[in-house]
Design a protein around this motif. Structure first.
Motif, short mmCIF file in Angstrom:
data_model
loop_
_atom_site.label_atom_id
_atom_site.label_comp_id
_atom_site.label_asym_id
_atom_site.label_seq_id
_atom_site.Cartn_x
_atom_site.Cartn_y
_atom_site.Cartn_z
N GLY A 54 0.88 -1.17 0.14
CA GLY A 54 0.16 0.26 -0.21
C GLY A 54 0.68 1.24 0.09
N GLY A 55 2.04 0.97 -0.10
CA GLY A 55 3.09 2.27 -0.31
C GLY A 55 4.54 1.86 -0.83
N PHE A 56 4.98 3.12 -1.00
CA PHE A 56 6.61 2.55 -1.58
C PHE A 56 7.66 3.59 -1.61
CE2 PHE A 56 4.61 4.72 -4.87
CZ PHE A 56 5.83 5.43 -5.55
N GLN A 57 8.57 3.16 -1.31
CA GLN A 57 10.19 4.13 -1.60
C GLN A 57 11.27 3.73 -2.76
OE1 GLN A 57 11.76 3.78 2.41
NE2 GLN A 57 12.51 6.08 2.74
N VAL A 95 18.97 -4.36 -4.59
CA VAL A 95 18.76 -3.21 -4.49
C VAL A 95 20.72 -2.62 -5.29
CG1 VAL A 95 19.29 -0.79 -2.59
CG2 VAL A 95 17.35 -2.77 -2.81
N GLY A 96 20.79 -1.29 -5.97
CA GLY A 96 22.03 -1.04 -5.69
C GLY A 96 22.45 -0.17 -5.32
N GLY A 97 23.70 0.02 -5.10
CA GLY A 97 25.05 0.80 -3.97
C GLY A 97 25.04 2.32 -4.28
N TRP A 98 24.07 3.08 -5.13
CA TRP A 98 24.12 4.31 -5.01
C TRP A 98 22.77 4.77 -4.84
CZ3 TRP A 98 25.97 0.84 -9.13
CH2 TRP A 98 27.66 1.00 -8.98
N GLY A 99 23.20 5.92 -4.38
CA GLY A 99 21.63 6.62 -3.54
C GLY A 99 21.18 6.92 -2.80
N ASP A 100 19.99 7.96 -2.42
CA ASP A 100 19.49 7.56 -1.62
C ASP A 100 17.94 7.20 -0.94
OD1 ASP A 100 21.70 8.58 0.42
OD2 ASP A 100 21.73 10.85 -1.22
N TRP A 101 17.42 6.51 -0.06
CA TRP A 101 16.03 6.58 -0.40
C TRP A 101 15.31 8.15 -0.16
CZ3 TRP A 101 14.18 1.84 -1.61
CH2 TRP A 101 15.54 0.88 -1.36
N THR A 102 14.24 7.76 -1.02
CA THR A 102 13.74 8.85 -0.98
C THR A 102 12.04 8.80 0.06
OG1 THR A 102 11.28 7.23 -2.64
CG2 THR A 102 13.52 9.42 -3.71
N GLY A 103 11.36 9.78 -0.20
CA GLY A 103 10.54 9.61 1.59
C GLY A 103 9.67 8.94 0.82
N ARG A 104 8.85 8.56 1.62
CA ARG A 104 7.60 7.38 1.83
C ARG A 104 5.80 7.50 0.74
NH1 ARG A 104 7.94 7.91 6.39
NH2 ARG A 104 5.99 7.38 8.10
N SER A 105 5.49 6.83 0.03
CA SER A 105 4.22 7.38 -0.58
C SER A 105 2.89 6.34 -0.46
CB SER A 105 4.10 7.85 -2.03
OG SER A 105 4.73 8.97 -2.50
N ASP A 106 1.89 7.34 -0.36
CA ASP A 106 1.22 5.13 -0.22
C ASP A 106 -0.11 5.97 -0.61
OD1 ASP A 106 -0.07 7.07 1.62
OD2 ASP A 106 -0.83 5.18 3.35
N THR A 107 -0.80 4.98 -1.06
CA THR A 107 -2.33 4.45 -1.52
C THR A 107 -3.27 6.21 -0.57
OG1 THR A 107 -3.54 3.27 -0.68
CG2 THR A 107 -2.36 2.48 -2.69
N THR A 108 -4.32 6.92 -1.45
CA THR A 108 -5.04 7.39 -0.21
C THR A 108 -6.85 6.17 -0.12
OG1 THR A 108 -7.08 6.76 -2.07
CG2 THR A 108 -5.38 8.70 -2.27
N SER A 109 -6.74 6.56 1.38
CA SER A 109 -7.63 5.65 1.82
C SER A 109 -9.21 6.22 1.76
CB SER A 109 -7.85 5.79 3.32
OG SER A 109 -7.84 7.15 3.60
N ARG A 110 -9.53 6.82 0.09
CA ARG A 110 -11.18 7.14 0.22
C ARG A 110 -11.68 5.73 -0.18
NH1 ARG A 110 -8.78 11.18 -4.19
NH2 ARG A 110 -10.28 9.41 -5.97
N SER A 111 -12.69 5.72 0.23
CA SER A 111 -13.53 4.15 -0.11
C SER A 111 -14.14 4.06 -1.73
CB SER A 111 -15.31 4.66 0.46
OG SER A 111 -15.42 5.50 -0.07
N ASP A 112 -13.72 4.62 -2.56
CA ASP A 112 -13.75 4.05 -3.69
C ASP A 112 -12.74 3.33 -4.86
OD1 ASP A 112 -12.61 6.87 -4.20
OD2 ASP A 112 -13.63 7.31 -5.17
N THR A 113 -11.59 3.38 -4.21
CA THR A 113 -10.63 3.23 -4.95
C THR A 113 -9.59 2.18 -3.81
OG1 THR A 113 -8.60 5.14 -3.21
CG2 THR A 113 -9.23 5.17 -5.71
#
Length: 202
Positions: A54-57, A95-113
């Motif tokens: 329900g979320g990713f980074q 996972v590759g060895g370069w870069g940084d983790w972004t902030g996480r994003s997740d799905t909305t909690s709206r009832s129609d999705t």
């Protein structure tokens, strides 16, 4: 119209702790046709039973200046939640060895999705010949039936999005497997993450 959502999961102490399961019965396998050609497939990783993504980074190397060897997208993490939106685990494959983790994003909690992701689309730069290859650069994860029901993090701009993967057979995405090229050394051309497969569970 692109929708970007960020909200806090419950159980914040778990954030940053990556733990999934290596085996879970799944109903369908989601692939795209434009994945990069380099690297090896990592191990499959799954959400615990009763939870789904329900979320990713993303792990992203920012564009390098002065002609450096760019790799862009290096890793994908999925946040596994149950029907009450409680965070159960965080999973990743290679996972590759370069870069940084972004902030996480997740799905909305709206009832129609849907609360869970059900399809994905990958942005990939095609092979550049003698130029600098970066392979996969970004991903969109879809959570509902409408064209704009997806989440995309800002990442590198090289390459193009291909077609959407098939839509899940089952409740939602429950696992992933990533194809990552290992470091090519000081004289090689590094690309890091090239491709991803998602798995869907009942």
């Amino acid at each position: 119209m692109h929708h970007f959502f960020s909200m806090m999961f419950s159980l914040p102490a778990i954030i940053g702790h990556v733990s999934g399961v290596s085996d879970r019965p799944y109903r369908s396998e989601l692939k795209v046709t434009n994945g990069g050609p380099w690297g090896s497939w990592g191990e499959k990783q799954f959400c615990p039973s009763g939870s789904y993504a329900g979320g990713f980074q993303l792990k992203v190397e920012n564009p390098l200046i002065f002609g450096g060897d760019d790799t862009a997208l290096n890793g994908i993490r999925l946040f596994c939640v149950d029907q009450s939106r409680n965070l159960r685990s965080v999973i990743e494959s290679s996972v590759g060895g370069w870069g940084d983790w972004t902030g996480r994003s997740d799905t909305t909690s709206r009832s129609d999705t849907s609360r869970y992701f059900t399809a994905f689309q990958l942005q990939v730069e095609s092979p550049q010949g003698s130029g600098d290859d970066t392979a996969a650069n970004n991903i969109k994860l879809k959570y509902g039936p409408r064209d704009w029901d997806y989440i995309e993090r800002m990442s590198a701009y090289w390459g193009d999005y291909g077609d959407w993967s098939p839509t899940c057979e089952g409740t939602g995405i429950c696992g992933l497997q990533t194809r990552v090229e290992e470091s090519q050394g000081s004289e090689g051309d590094d690309t890091a993450l090239n491709d991803v497969i998602m798995f869907c569970c009942d």
